[in-house]
Scaffold this motif. Structure first.
Motif, PDB file in Angstrom:
ATOM      1  N   SER A 129     -10.637  -7.138  -0.830  1.00 52.36           N
ATOM      2  CA  SER A 129      -9.402  -7.674  -0.248  1.00 52.36           C
ATOM      3  C   SER A 129      -9.204  -7.095   1.145  1.00 52.36           C
ATOM      4  CB  SER A 129      -8.229  -7.330  -1.166  1.00 52.36           C
ATOM      5  OG  SER A 129      -8.000  -5.952  -1.119  1.00 52.36           O
ATOM      6  N   GLY A 130      -7.972  -7.236   1.661  1.00 55.10           N
ATOM      7  CA  GLY A 130      -7.694  -6.721   2.997  1.00 55.10           C
ATOM      8  C   GLY A 130      -7.601  -5.205   3.007  1.00 55.10           C
ATOM      9  N   GLY A 131      -7.259  -4.627   1.865  1.00 51.94           N
ATOM     10  CA  GLY A 131      -7.078  -3.182   1.812  1.00 51.94           C
ATOM     11  C   GLY A 131      -8.140  -2.461   0.992  1.00 51.94           C
ATOM     12  N   HIS A 132      -8.914  -3.198   0.196  1.00 52.11           N
ATOM     13  CA  HIS A 132      -9.861  -2.560  -0.725  1.00 52.11           C
ATOM     14  C   HIS A 132     -11.195  -3.289  -0.760  1.00 52.11           C
ATOM     15  CE1 HIS A 132      -6.553  -0.214  -2.401  1.00 52.11           C
ATOM     16  NE2 HIS A 132      -5.855  -1.312  -2.181  1.00 52.11           N
TER      17      HIS A 132
ATOM     18  N   GLY B 256     -18.374   2.442  -6.665  1.00 50.61           N
ATOM     19  CA  GLY B 256     -18.523   2.640  -5.224  1.00 50.61           C
ATOM     20  C   GLY B 256     -17.342   2.010  -4.525  1.00 50.61           C
ATOM     21  N   HIS B 257     -17.067   2.515  -3.319  1.00 49.62           N
ATOM     22  CA  HIS B 257     -16.003   1.870  -2.539  1.00 49.62           C
ATOM     23  C   HIS B 257     -16.279   2.062  -1.067  1.00 49.62           C
ATOM     24  CE1 HIS B 257     -14.178   5.795  -1.967  1.00 49.62           C
ATOM     25  NE2 HIS B 257     -14.281   5.981  -3.273  1.00 49.62           N
ATOM     26  N   THR B 258     -15.453   1.462  -0.238  1.00 53.52           N
ATOM     27  CA  THR B 258     -15.726   1.550   1.187  1.00 53.52           C
ATOM     28  C   THR B 258     -15.342   2.934   1.706  1.00 53.52           C
ATOM     29  OG1 THR B 258     -15.296   0.614   3.369  1.00 53.52           O
ATOM     30  CG2 THR B 258     -13.499   0.466   1.764  1.00 53.52           C
ATOM     31  N   ILE B 259     -16.171   3.432   2.624  1.00 53.19           N
ATOM     32  CA  ILE B 259     -15.867   4.749   3.181  1.00 53.19           C
ATOM     33  C   ILE B 259     -15.073   4.607   4.483  1.00 53.19           C
ATOM     34  CG2 ILE B 259     -17.826   5.913   2.093  1.00 53.19           C
ATOM     35  CD1 ILE B 259     -19.269   5.734   4.833  1.00 53.19           C
ATOM     36  N   ASP B 260     -14.904   3.373   4.949  1.00 54.96           N
ATOM     37  CA  ASP B 260     -14.058   3.159   6.137  1.00 54.96           C
ATOM     38  C   ASP B 260     -13.225   1.889   5.967  1.00 54.96           C
ATOM     39  OD1 ASP B 260     -16.172   1.232   6.879  1.00 54.96           O
ATOM     40  OD2 ASP B 260     -17.273   2.969   7.620  1.00 54.96           O
ATOM     41  N   ASP B 261     -13.616   0.781   6.621  1.00 52.31           N
ATOM     42  CA  ASP B 261     -12.805  -0.447   6.542  1.00 52.31           C
ATOM     43  C   ASP B 261     -13.095  -1.229   5.273  1.00 52.31           C
ATOM     44  OD1 ASP B 261     -11.841   0.141   9.037  1.00 52.31           O
ATOM     45  OD2 ASP B 261     -13.316  -1.086  10.084  1.00 52.31           O
ATOM     46  N   ALA B 262     -12.106  -2.021   4.851  1.00 53.91           N
ATOM     47  CA  ALA B 262     -12.327  -2.968   3.755  1.00 53.91           C
ATOM     48  C   ALA B 262     -12.957  -4.237   4.357  1.00 53.91           C
ATOM     49  CB  ALA B 262     -11.007  -3.310   3.097  1.00 53.91           C
ATOM     50  N   ALA B 263     -13.620  -5.035   3.501  1.00 54.21           N
ATOM     51  CA  ALA B 263     -14.281  -6.246   4.004  1.00 54.21           C
ATOM     52  C   ALA B 263     -13.264  -7.199   4.653  1.00 54.21           C
ATOM     53  CB  ALA B 263     -15.012  -6.943   2.857  1.00 54.21           C
ATOM     54  N   GLY B 264     -12.081  -7.324   4.027  1.00 48.14           N
ATOM     55  CA  GLY B 264     -11.047  -8.214   4.580  1.00 48.14           C
ATOM     56  C   GLY B 264     -10.609  -7.755   5.963  1.00 48.14           C
TER      57      GLY B 264
ATOM     58  N   ILE C 228     -15.857 -11.540  -9.323  1.00 45.12           N
ATOM     59  CA  ILE C 228     -15.491 -11.223  -7.937  1.00 45.12           C
ATOM     60  C   ILE C 228     -14.024 -11.594  -7.799  1.00 45.12           C
ATOM     61  CG2 ILE C 228     -16.022 -11.534  -5.493  1.00 45.12           C
ATOM     62  CD1 ILE C 228     -18.766 -12.479  -6.213  1.00 45.12           C
ATOM     63  N   THR C 229     -13.236 -10.683  -7.263  1.00 45.76           N
ATOM     64  CA  THR C 229     -11.797 -10.902  -7.199  1.00 45.76           C
ATOM     65  C   THR C 229     -11.233 -10.309  -5.909  1.00 45.76           C
ATOM     66  OG1 THR C 229      -9.760 -10.561  -8.470  1.00 45.76           O
ATOM     67  CG2 THR C 229     -11.350  -8.766  -8.527  1.00 45.76           C
ATOM     68  N   GLY C 230      -9.984 -10.653  -5.575  1.00 41.55           N
ATOM     69  CA  GLY C 230      -9.372 -10.190  -4.328  1.00 41.55           C
ATOM     70  C   GLY C 230      -9.467 -11.271  -3.257  1.00 41.55           C
ATOM     71  N   GLY C 231      -8.651 -11.142  -2.228  1.00 36.53           N
ATOM     72  CA  GLY C 231      -8.519 -12.191  -1.203  1.00 36.53           C
ATOM     73  C   GLY C 231      -9.823 -12.671  -0.591  1.00 36.53           C
ATOM     74  N   VAL C 232     -10.774 -11.743  -0.343  1.00 34.40           N
ATOM     75  CA  VAL C 232     -12.028 -12.136   0.315  1.00 34.40           C
ATOM     76  C   VAL C 232     -12.876 -13.045  -0.585  1.00 34.40           C
ATOM     77  CG1 VAL C 232     -14.149 -11.244   1.388  1.00 34.40           C
ATOM     78  CG2 VAL C 232     -11.988 -10.085   1.776  1.00 34.40           C
ATOM     79  N   SER C 233     -12.625 -13.006  -1.895  1.00 37.05           N
ATOM     80  CA  SER C 233     -13.409 -13.884  -2.782  1.00 37.05           C
ATOM     81  C   SER C 233     -13.030 -15.353  -2.587  1.00 37.05           C
ATOM     82  CB  SER C 233     -13.305 -13.464  -4.241  1.00 37.05           C
ATOM     83  OG  SER C 233     -11.980 -13.458  -4.668  1.00 37.05           O
ATOM     84  N   ALA C 234     -12.045 -15.608  -1.717  1.00 35.37           N
ATOM     85  CA  ALA C 234     -11.747 -16.999  -1.326  1.00 35.37           C
ATOM     86  C   ALA C 234     -12.814 -17.515  -0.356  1.00 35.37           C
ATOM     87  CB  ALA C 234     -10.379 -17.066  -0.649  1.00 35.37           C
TER      88      ALA C 234
END
Ligand code: KG4
Ligand code: ZN
Length: 352
Positions: free
Chosen positions: A148-151, A167-175, A284-290
């Protein structure tokens, strides 16, 4: 004494900039879902202004509760409980939802529960309505890519409340990487959907953008290098050149994000499902999965790699109250309940 099961719940989501209300049944059936977008109000600032977001929630929320009842053709008498997102998110936005939910629960004498937003995203595949339902045999456990925008995180989802971070992002989220690059390109806000649109028909191999942390098996993400590289590339162009190459640059940037997400989802599925010798399942879930390219490439990957992949429809992927309602009703039917002292938190305490 056995507690009476919660059959229908009124759910409120105001953690960021979308105001959303839903009525959801315990089997995931969505009686109504209504949302108010604030995109137009934040557009001129090129990003979400927290103060404006919370003020807008105040205006939109109670009318949306009424509309949710009208659409579902239900009244307060049909509702057994109220739930609301209490973490993570923007403090002011969360407070509007939490205070409203608390007041409604007290006034209507209904039990109340505070819900984690990320848990809502993880359980969104279980929602159902007239045009969507999860595959008949779909159930826990599965690997979840929440973007998403934050995760941006990978989880092993064992069951309700049993989430292991892979695992998770170490800096920016993909969104964020989408939104910030759209700003650099002068496309506007929200950026992800605009890059998706402009990438259509573009050549995803026209520009070479970096994919970070790609050592095999590494399930962490990093998008700051991509963001910087995108900015440097754009600075080389004149306005006319940029206009000419816009499709290609959007397609190539989008491809770098999609490639990274899917490569790591593939590694996570192999590590967790193959490691346990169980069938391969992922969501796959969260805003970017659009994102249309992510959806298409993920479906292709699932087909060729024998994975049961569920990507909920866009209305349940972007921020929405239905997923909060589903998470809330499951937890309440396990006996959970919040009291009048329920607070909110900017960070996530149960799902990280
Ligand atoms: O889950 P969400 O609605 O809100 C958060 O919890 O962050 O996700 C919003 C994010 C934004 O960064 C937005 O640009 C991105 O999802 N997004 C997209 C698309 N639609 C929304 N990113 C890429 N392609 C899209 N079509
Ligand atoms: Zn979200």
């Amino acid at each position: 004494m056995k507690l009476r099961a919660i059959e229908k719940i009124l759910a409120i989501e105001t953690s960021c900039d979308d105001t959303s209300v839903a009525i959801v049944r315990k089997d995931g059936w969505v009686d109504s879902l209504v949302s108010a977008s604030q995109d137009k109000d934040h557009e001129i600032f090129g990003g979400i202004v927290p103060e404006i977001a919370s003020r807008n929630h105040i205006h939109h929320l109670l009318p949306l509760v009424e509309i949710a009842f009208e659409k579902a053709k239900l009244t307060w008498n049909d509702i057994d409980a109220v739930c609301v997102t209490v973490e993570p998110g923007l403090m002011g936005s969360l407070l509007v939802g939490a205070v409203t939910a608390k007041t409604l629960a007290i006034a209507k004498e209904k039990p109340l529960l505070g819900v984690n937003h990320l848990e809502g995203h993880l359980l969104a595949p279980f929602l159902r309505d007239a045009t969507y339902s999860p595959p008949e045999n779909f159930n826990y456990p599965f690997v979840a890519l929440a973007v998403s925008g934050g995760h941006t995180s990978l989880y092993w989802v064992e069951g309700l409340g049993k989430y292991k971070v892979l695992g998770h992002t170490i800096d920016d989220a993909a969104g964020e990487a989408f939104d910030k690059f759209a700003k650099v390109l002068g496309l506007g806000f929200p950026g992800g959907v605009l890059i998706d649109k402009h990438a259509s028909g573009g050549d995803p191999t026209a520009f070479s953008f970096p994919r970070s942390l790609m050592q095999k098996g590494n399930l962490q993400f990093s998008f700051s290098g991509l963001k910087a590289s995108g900015q440097r590339e754009v600075e080389k162009f004149s306005k006319t050149e940029l206009k000419k190459d816009l499709k290609n640059i959007c397609a190539s940037y989008q491809e770098a994000i999609v490639d990274t997400l899917l490569t790591k989802l593939d590694w996570a599925v192999k590590q967790e499902c193959d490691g346990r010798q169980i069938s391969r399942k992922a969501i796959i879930t969260g805003g970017v999965s659009a994102n249309s390219r992510l959806r298409a490439k993920a479906e292709e990957w699932a087909k060729t790699h024998n994975v049961q992949l569920v990507i909920p429809p866009i209305r349940y992927c972007t921020d929405n109250a239905a997923m909060i309602g589903y998470a809330g009703i499951q937890r309440m039917n396990q006996g959970e309940k919040s009291d009048a002292g329920m607070g909110v938190s900017a960070s996530s305490t149960i799902v990280v």
